[in-house]
Scaffold this motif. Structure first.
Motif, PDB file in Angstrom:
ATOM      1  N   GLU A  22       0.992  -1.333   0.044  1.00 21.11           N
ATOM      2  CA  GLU A  22      -0.109   0.061  -0.043  1.00 21.11           C
ATOM      3  C   GLU A  22       0.818   1.123  -0.025  1.00 21.11           C
ATOM      4  OE1 GLU A  22      -0.588   0.475   4.757  1.00 21.11           O
ATOM      5  OE2 GLU A  22      -1.947  -0.663   3.744  1.00 21.11           O
ATOM      6  N   GLU A  23       0.425   2.306  -0.500  1.00 17.84           N
ATOM      7  CA  GLU A  23       1.045   3.685  -0.383  1.00 17.84           C
ATOM      8  C   GLU A  23       0.936   4.040   0.964  1.00 17.84           C
ATOM      9  OE1 GLU A  23       1.506   7.799  -2.979  1.00 17.84           O
ATOM     10  OE2 GLU A  23       0.374   5.826  -3.640  1.00 17.84           O
ATOM     11  N   SER A  24       2.003   4.338   1.647  1.00 16.50           N
ATOM     12  CA  SER A  24       2.030   4.805   3.283  1.00 16.50           C
ATOM     13  C   SER A  24       1.865   6.221   3.394  1.00 16.50           C
ATOM     14  CB  SER A  24       3.486   4.394   3.626  1.00 16.50           C
ATOM     15  OG  SER A  24       3.622   4.415   4.781  1.00 16.50           O
ATOM     16  N   ARG A  25       3.036   6.976   3.093  1.00 15.68           N
ATOM     17  CA  ARG A  25       2.605   8.442   3.467  1.00 15.68           C
ATOM     18  C   ARG A  25       3.449   9.393   2.629  1.00 15.68           C
ATOM     19  NH1 ARG A  25       6.606   5.975   6.629  1.00 15.68           N
ATOM     20  NH2 ARG A  25       8.670   7.067   6.758  1.00 15.68           N
ATOM     21  N   LEU A  26       3.255  10.576   2.671  1.00 16.00           N
ATOM     22  CA  LEU A  26       4.152  11.687   1.991  1.00 16.00           C
ATOM     23  C   LEU A  26       4.864  12.467   2.776  1.00 16.00           C
ATOM     24  CD1 LEU A  26       4.682  12.887  -0.847  1.00 16.00           C
ATOM     25  CD2 LEU A  26       2.842  14.366  -0.327  1.00 16.00           C
ATOM     26  N   GLU A  27       6.257  12.488   2.899  1.00 14.42           N
ATOM     27  CA  GLU A  27       7.037  13.054   3.980  1.00 14.42           C
ATOM     28  C   GLU A  27       8.038  13.978   3.089  1.00 14.42           C
ATOM     29  OE1 GLU A  27      10.086  11.509   7.005  1.00 14.42           O
ATOM     30  OE2 GLU A  27       8.220  10.607   7.241  1.00 14.42           O
ATOM     31  N   ASN A  28       8.215  15.230   3.476  1.00 17.76           N
ATOM     32  CA  ASN A  28       9.191  15.950   2.826  1.00 17.76           C
ATOM     33  C   ASN A  28       8.998  15.950   1.307  1.00 17.76           C
ATOM     34  OD1 ASN A  28       9.930  17.025   5.432  1.00 17.76           O
ATOM     35  ND2 ASN A  28      11.508  15.155   5.499  1.00 17.76           N
ATOM     36  N   GLY A  29       7.665  15.795   0.754  1.00 17.98           N
ATOM     37  CA  GLY A  29       7.880  15.989  -0.541  1.00 17.98           C
ATOM     38  C   GLY A  29       8.158  14.168  -1.262  1.00 17.98           C
ATOM     39  N   ARG A  30       8.287  13.258  -0.479  1.00 18.45           N
ATOM     40  CA  ARG A  30       8.750  11.920  -1.033  1.00 18.45           C
ATOM     41  C   ARG A  30       7.633  11.287  -0.559  1.00 18.45           C
ATOM     42  NH1 ARG A  30      15.103  11.441  -1.545  1.00 18.45           N
ATOM     43  NH2 ARG A  30      15.569  13.708  -1.727  1.00 18.45           N
ATOM     44  N   ARG A  31       7.370  10.205  -1.505  1.00 19.01           N
ATOM     45  CA  ARG A  31       6.167   9.110  -1.456  1.00 19.01           C
ATOM     46  C   ARG A  31       6.832   7.940  -0.790  1.00 19.01           C
ATOM     47  NH1 ARG A  31       3.882   8.237  -7.113  1.00 19.01           N
ATOM     48  NH2 ARG A  31       3.125   6.448  -6.147  1.00 19.01           N
ATOM     49  N   TYR A  32       6.327   7.442   0.386  1.00 18.13           N
ATOM     50  CA  TYR A  32       6.666   6.208   1.103  1.00 18.13           C
ATOM     51  C   TYR A  32       5.642   5.292   0.745  1.00 18.13           C
ATOM     52  CZ  TYR A  32      10.577   8.291   3.480  1.00 18.13           C
ATOM     53  OH  TYR A  32      11.641   8.984   3.973  1.00 18.13           O
ATOM     54  N   LYS A  43       7.907  -3.462   5.424  1.00 20.18           N
ATOM     55  CA  LYS A  43       8.630  -2.429   6.038  1.00 20.18           C
ATOM     56  C   LYS A  43       8.173  -1.246   5.032  1.00 20.18           C
ATOM     57  CE  LYS A  43      12.806  -1.553   4.145  1.00 20.18           C
ATOM     58  NZ  LYS A  43      14.434  -1.492   4.092  1.00 20.18           N
ATOM     59  N   SER A  44       8.579   0.142   5.416  1.00 19.03           N
ATOM     60  CA  SER A  44       8.128   1.081   4.714  1.00 19.03           C
ATOM     61  C   SER A  44       9.335   1.792   4.000  1.00 19.03           C
ATOM     62  CB  SER A  44       7.529   2.235   5.630  1.00 19.03           C
ATOM     63  OG  SER A  44       7.050   3.314   4.909  1.00 19.03           O
ATOM     64  N   THR A  45       9.151   2.046   3.038  1.00 13.12           N
ATOM     65  CA  THR A  45      10.452   2.732   2.118  1.00 13.12           C
ATOM     66  C   THR A  45      10.069   3.722   1.067  1.00 13.12           C
ATOM     67  OG1 THR A  45      12.556   1.951   1.118  1.00 13.12           O
ATOM     68  CG2 THR A  45      10.621   0.785   0.337  1.00 13.12           C
ATOM     69  N   ARG A  46      11.069   4.388   0.663  1.00 12.58           N
ATOM     70  CA  ARG A  46      10.651   5.317  -0.349  1.00 12.58           C
ATOM     71  C   ARG A  46      10.542   4.911  -1.602  1.00 12.58           C
ATOM     72  NH1 ARG A  46      15.626   9.126   0.479  1.00 12.58           N
ATOM     73  NH2 ARG A  46      15.757   8.851  -1.649  1.00 12.58           N
ATOM     74  N   ILE A  47       9.459   5.337  -2.474  1.00  8.36           N
ATOM     75  CA  ILE A  47       9.528   4.775  -3.638  1.00  8.36           C
ATOM     76  C   ILE A  47      10.392   5.112  -4.817  1.00  8.36           C
ATOM     77  CG2 ILE A  47       7.962   6.664  -4.638  1.00  8.36           C
ATOM     78  CD1 ILE A  47       5.871   4.566  -5.516  1.00  8.36           C
ATOM     79  N   ASP A  48      10.995   6.007  -4.594  1.00 12.76           N
ATOM     80  CA  ASP A  48      11.922   6.317  -5.684  1.00 12.76           C
ATOM     81  C   ASP A  48      13.202   5.312  -5.733  1.00 12.76           C
ATOM     82  OD1 ASP A  48      12.864   7.576  -3.290  1.00 12.76           O
ATOM     83  OD2 ASP A  48      14.247   8.770  -4.191  1.00 12.76           O
ATOM     84  N   VAL A  49      13.511   4.985  -4.478  1.00 12.69           N
ATOM     85  CA  VAL A  49      14.815   3.835  -4.251  1.00 12.69           C
ATOM     86  C   VAL A  49      14.326   2.637  -4.961  1.00 12.69           C
ATOM     87  CG1 VAL A  49      15.970   5.137  -2.540  1.00 12.69           C
ATOM     88  CG2 VAL A  49      14.287   3.399  -1.922  1.00 12.69           C
ATOM     89  N   ILE A  50      12.899   2.193  -4.812  1.00 10.68           N
ATOM     90  CA  ILE A  50      12.495   0.958  -5.082  1.00 10.68           C
ATOM     91  C   ILE A  50      12.566   0.886  -6.772  1.00 10.68           C
ATOM     92  CG2 ILE A  50      10.421  -0.401  -5.245  1.00 10.68           C
ATOM     93  CD1 ILE A  50      11.399  -0.603  -2.740  1.00 10.68           C
ATOM     94  N   LEU A  51      12.028   1.790  -7.348  1.00 12.84           N
ATOM     95  CA  LEU A  51      11.875   2.015  -8.868  1.00 12.84           C
ATOM     96  C   LEU A  51      13.325   2.292  -9.204  1.00 12.84           C
ATOM     97  CD1 LEU A  51       9.016   4.728  -9.163  1.00 12.84           C
ATOM     98  CD2 LEU A  51       8.970   2.108  -9.532  1.00 12.84           C
ATOM     99  N   LYS A  52      14.385   2.739  -8.861  1.00  8.98           N
ATOM    100  CA  LYS A  52      15.707   2.993  -9.307  1.00  8.98           C
ATOM    101  C   LYS A  52      16.408   1.717  -8.948  1.00  8.98           C
ATOM    102  CE  LYS A  52      15.803   7.824  -8.526  1.00  8.98           C
ATOM    103  NZ  LYS A  52      16.672   8.895  -7.741  1.00  8.98           N
ATOM    104  N   GLY A  53      15.954   0.789  -8.206  1.00  8.75           N
ATOM    105  CA  GLY A  53      16.366  -0.541  -7.963  1.00  8.75           C
ATOM    106  C   GLY A  53      17.600  -0.286  -7.006  1.00  8.75           C
ATOM    107  N   ILE A  54      17.646   0.457  -6.199  1.00  9.43           N
ATOM    108  CA  ILE A  54      18.677   0.748  -5.233  1.00  9.43           C
ATOM    109  C   ILE A  54      18.068  -0.424  -3.943  1.00  9.43           C
ATOM    110  CG2 ILE A  54      19.547   2.368  -3.449  1.00  9.43           C
ATOM    111  CD1 ILE A  54      19.008   4.532  -5.443  1.00  9.43           C
TER     112      ILE A  54
END
Length: 87
Positions: A22-32, A43-54
Motif C-alpha cells: 500500500e501507499e504509506s505516506r508523503l514526507e518532505n515531498g517524497r512518497r513512501y 517495511k516502509s520505504t521510499r518509492i524512488d529507491v524501489i523504482l531505481k533498483g537501489i
C-alpha cells in the motif's frame, strides 16, 4: 522537476524481492510505500529507491551475500586449519 519512471507502481507489483502492499505516506515531498519482502518482513520505504533498483529487499539479500562473501577461501568459519592457525 519530476522524474518519470517506466513503471508506475500498483499494489501487488514486484520489484526485486519486494511486493508493494500500500501507499504509506508523503514526507518532505517524497512518497513512501509499505512493502513485503519474500522472507515475510514488512517495511516502509521510499518509492524512488524501489523504482531505481537501489533497494531490492528488506536487508535479507545483503545478509545472504555477506554470508557467501565471508566464506571465500574457506576462512569464514571457526574451523580454520593449517598455516592460518599457526600464526
Amino acid at each position: 522537476m519530476s522524474t518519470k519512471y517506466s513503471k508506475e507502481p500498483n499494489i501487488g507489483t514486484v520489484f526485486g524481492k519486494l511486493t508493494i502492499l500500500e501507499e504509506s505516506r508523503l514526507e518532505n515531498g517524497r512518497r513512501y510505500i509499505k512493502v513485503q519482502c519474500e522472507c515475510g518482513n514488512v517495511k516502509s520505504t521510499r518509492i524512488d529507491v524501489i523504482l531505481k533498483g537501489i533497494t531490492v529487499s528488506c536487508g535479507c539479500h545483503r545478509a545472504a551475500q555477506n554470508r557467501v562473501a565471508n566464506l571465500s577461501h574457506g576462512y569464514g568459519g571457526k574451523n580454520r586449519k593449517g598455516l592460518y592457525n599457526s600464526w
